[in-house]
Scaffold this motif. Sequence first.
Motif, PDB file in Angstrom:
ATOM      1  N   ASN A  26     -31.029  32.978 -27.980  1.00 15.38           N
ATOM      2  CA  ASN A  26     -32.349  33.610 -28.015  1.00 15.38           C
ATOM      3  C   ASN A  26     -32.452  34.821 -27.090  1.00 15.38           C
ATOM      4  OD1 ASN A  26     -34.199  31.881 -29.759  1.00 15.38           O
ATOM      5  ND2 ASN A  26     -33.131  30.354 -28.521  1.00 15.38           N
ATOM      6  N   LYS A  27     -31.313  35.181 -26.454  1.00  9.89           N
ATOM      7  CA  LYS A  27     -31.268  36.314 -25.532  1.00  9.89           C
ATOM      8  C   LYS A  27     -32.262  36.143 -24.383  1.00  9.89           C
ATOM      9  CE  LYS A  27     -29.502  39.696 -28.785  1.00  9.89           C
ATOM     10  NZ  LYS A  27     -29.409  39.185 -30.108  1.00  9.89           N
ATOM     11  N   TRP A  28     -32.312  34.912 -23.841  1.00  8.54           N
ATOM     12  CA  TRP A  28     -33.196  34.583 -22.725  1.00  8.54           C
ATOM     13  C   TRP A  28     -32.368  34.456 -21.451  1.00  8.54           C
ATOM     14  CZ3 TRP A  28     -35.723  30.105 -25.876  1.00  8.54           C
ATOM     15  CH2 TRP A  28     -36.664  30.637 -26.777  1.00  8.54           C
ATOM     16  N   ASN A  29     -32.693  35.241 -20.461  1.00  7.25           N
ATOM     17  CA  ASN A  29     -32.009  35.212 -19.173  1.00  7.25           C
ATOM     18  C   ASN A  29     -32.724  34.220 -18.266  1.00  7.25           C
ATOM     19  OD1 ASN A  29     -30.398  37.303 -20.161  1.00  7.25           O
ATOM     20  ND2 ASN A  29     -31.854  38.835 -19.467  1.00  7.25           N
ATOM     21  N   VAL A  30     -32.115  33.076 -18.048  1.00  7.87           N
ATOM     22  CA  VAL A  30     -32.761  31.990 -17.314  1.00  7.87           C
ATOM     23  C   VAL A  30     -31.801  31.357 -16.313  1.00  7.87           C
ATOM     24  CG1 VAL A  30     -34.304  31.418 -19.238  1.00  7.87           C
ATOM     25  CG2 VAL A  30     -32.099  30.242 -19.038  1.00  7.87           C
ATOM     26  N   SER A  31     -32.375  30.518 -15.467  1.00  6.74           N
ATOM     27  CA  SER A  31     -31.591  29.609 -14.641  1.00  6.74           C
ATOM     28  C   SER A  31     -31.788  28.213 -15.193  1.00  6.74           C
ATOM     29  CB  SER A  31     -32.048  29.661 -13.180  1.00  6.74           C
ATOM     30  OG  SER A  31     -31.648  30.859 -12.587  1.00  6.74           O
ATOM     31  N   ILE A  32     -30.707  27.417 -15.160  1.00  3.20           N
ATOM     32  CA  ILE A  32     -30.704  26.060 -15.705  1.00  3.20           C
ATOM     33  C   ILE A  32     -30.237  25.119 -14.604  1.00  3.20           C
ATOM     34  CG2 ILE A  32     -29.671  24.512 -17.419  1.00  3.20           C
ATOM     35  CD1 ILE A  32     -29.083  27.208 -19.037  1.00  3.20           C
ATOM     36  N   ALA A  33     -31.028  24.071 -14.369  1.00  5.66           N
ATOM     37  CA  ALA A  33     -30.672  23.078 -13.358  1.00  5.66           C
ATOM     38  C   ALA A  33     -30.664  21.696 -13.983  1.00  5.66           C
ATOM     39  CB  ALA A  33     -31.675  23.106 -12.209  1.00  5.66           C
ATOM     40  N   ARG A  46     -27.282  30.472 -13.057  1.00  9.46           N
ATOM     41  CA  ARG A  46     -28.219  31.567 -13.320  1.00  9.46           C
ATOM     42  C   ARG A  46     -27.509  32.535 -14.237  1.00  9.46           C
ATOM     43  NH1 ARG A  46     -30.007  36.521 -10.201  1.00  9.46           N
ATOM     44  NH2 ARG A  46     -28.435  35.961  -8.670  1.00  9.46           N
ATOM     45  N   LEU A  47     -28.039  32.661 -15.444  1.00 17.91           N
ATOM     46  CA  LEU A  47     -27.426  33.561 -16.414  1.00 17.91           C
ATOM     47  C   LEU A  47     -27.617  35.006 -15.971  1.00 17.91           C
ATOM     48  CD1 LEU A  47     -28.548  31.881 -19.779  1.00 17.91           C
ATOM     49  CD2 LEU A  47     -26.452  31.530 -18.478  1.00 17.91           C
ATOM     50  N   ASP A  48     -26.722  35.858 -16.409  1.00 20.36           N
ATOM     51  CA  ASP A  48     -26.818  37.277 -16.075  1.00 20.36           C
ATOM     52  C   ASP A  48     -28.197  37.798 -16.456  1.00 20.36           C
ATOM     53  OD1 ASP A  48     -24.185  37.218 -15.248  1.00 20.36           O
ATOM     54  OD2 ASP A  48     -23.393  38.091 -17.100  1.00 20.36           O
ATOM     55  N   GLY A  49     -28.802  38.521 -15.548  1.00 20.00           N
ATOM     56  CA  GLY A  49     -30.103  39.123 -15.819  1.00 20.00           C
ATOM     57  C   GLY A  49     -31.291  38.252 -15.453  1.00 20.00           C
ATOM     58  N   ALA A  50     -31.061  36.994 -15.106  1.00 16.08           N
ATOM     59  CA  ALA A  50     -32.173  36.121 -14.715  1.00 16.08           C
ATOM     60  C   ALA A  50     -32.651  36.509 -13.318  1.00 16.08           C
ATOM     61  CB  ALA A  50     -31.733  34.661 -14.734  1.00 16.08           C
ATOM     62  N   ALA A  51     -33.942  36.416 -13.117  1.00 15.91           N
ATOM     63  CA  ALA A  51     -34.519  36.752 -11.816  1.00 15.91           C
ATOM     64  C   ALA A  51     -33.991  35.794 -10.745  1.00 15.91           C
ATOM     65  CB  ALA A  51     -36.043  36.659 -11.892  1.00 15.91           C
ATOM     66  N   VAL A 114     -35.651  24.481 -16.312  1.00 23.67           N
ATOM     67  CA  VAL A 114     -35.283  25.837 -16.727  1.00 23.67           C
ATOM     68  C   VAL A 114     -36.381  26.784 -16.264  1.00 23.67           C
ATOM     69  CG1 VAL A 114     -34.751  27.350 -18.688  1.00 23.67           C
ATOM     70  CG2 VAL A 114     -34.033  24.944 -18.729  1.00 23.67           C
ATOM     71  N   SER A 115     -35.988  27.963 -15.835  1.00 23.62           N
ATOM     72  CA  SER A 115     -36.946  28.975 -15.412  1.00 23.62           C
ATOM     73  C   SER A 115     -36.432  30.352 -15.786  1.00 23.62           C
ATOM     74  CB  SER A 115     -37.158  28.900 -13.894  1.00 23.62           C
ATOM     75  OG  SER A 115     -38.053  29.907 -13.470  1.00 23.62           O
ATOM     76  N   GLY A 116     -37.355  31.198 -16.236  1.00 25.74           N
ATOM     77  CA  GLY A 116     -36.983  32.586 -16.503  1.00 25.74           C
ATOM     78  C   GLY A 116     -37.691  33.228 -17.673  1.00 25.74           C
ATOM     79  N   VAL A 117     -38.189  32.413 -18.590  1.00 32.98           N
ATOM     80  CA  VAL A 117     -38.931  32.955 -19.728  1.00 32.98           C
ATOM     81  C   VAL A 117     -40.273  32.222 -19.807  1.00 32.98           C
ATOM     82  CG1 VAL A 117     -36.971  33.853 -21.048  1.00 32.98           C
ATOM     83  CG2 VAL A 117     -37.560  31.456 -21.278  1.00 32.98           C
TER      84      VAL A 117
END
Length: 134
Positions: A26-33, A46-51, A114-117
């Motif tokens: 989905n082209k979502w830049n997020v962090s996953i825990a 933390r995916l590339d581009g995630a805050a 998950v956080s970022g979108v």
Amino acid sequence: MNQKPYLSLNDVKRVAAAAEAEAIANKWNVSIAVVDDGGHLLWLQRLDGAAPISAQIAPAKARTAALGRRESKLYEEMINQGRVSFLSAPGLEGLLEGGVPVIVDGHVVGAVGVSGVKSSEDVQIAKAGIAALS
């Protein structure tokens, strides 16, 4: 003695890979825990581009879902409906939608945060990860 299921390292890797795949698709830049049933961090990416802040929010959401044995969204809803006393709940910082418990045979064995979108998209990613265990 009672016995209960738990997340193995292989389980955690499957959950994380499936969540990552959903985010990338989905082209979502997020962090996953991913945390265990006590809210202890087992996986963080933390995916590339995630805050950068998302790498702090995702584990907090996961911990809240694991310790509360429910989606973190429920705490956010309670607070938004005026029950602000939950802001002082000890040990719970991720009182935002995006934390989903992992339930196996009726036992909460951990959670994914998950956080970022958008919060609903965070949940979509978390649930895609959890679905990998089925």
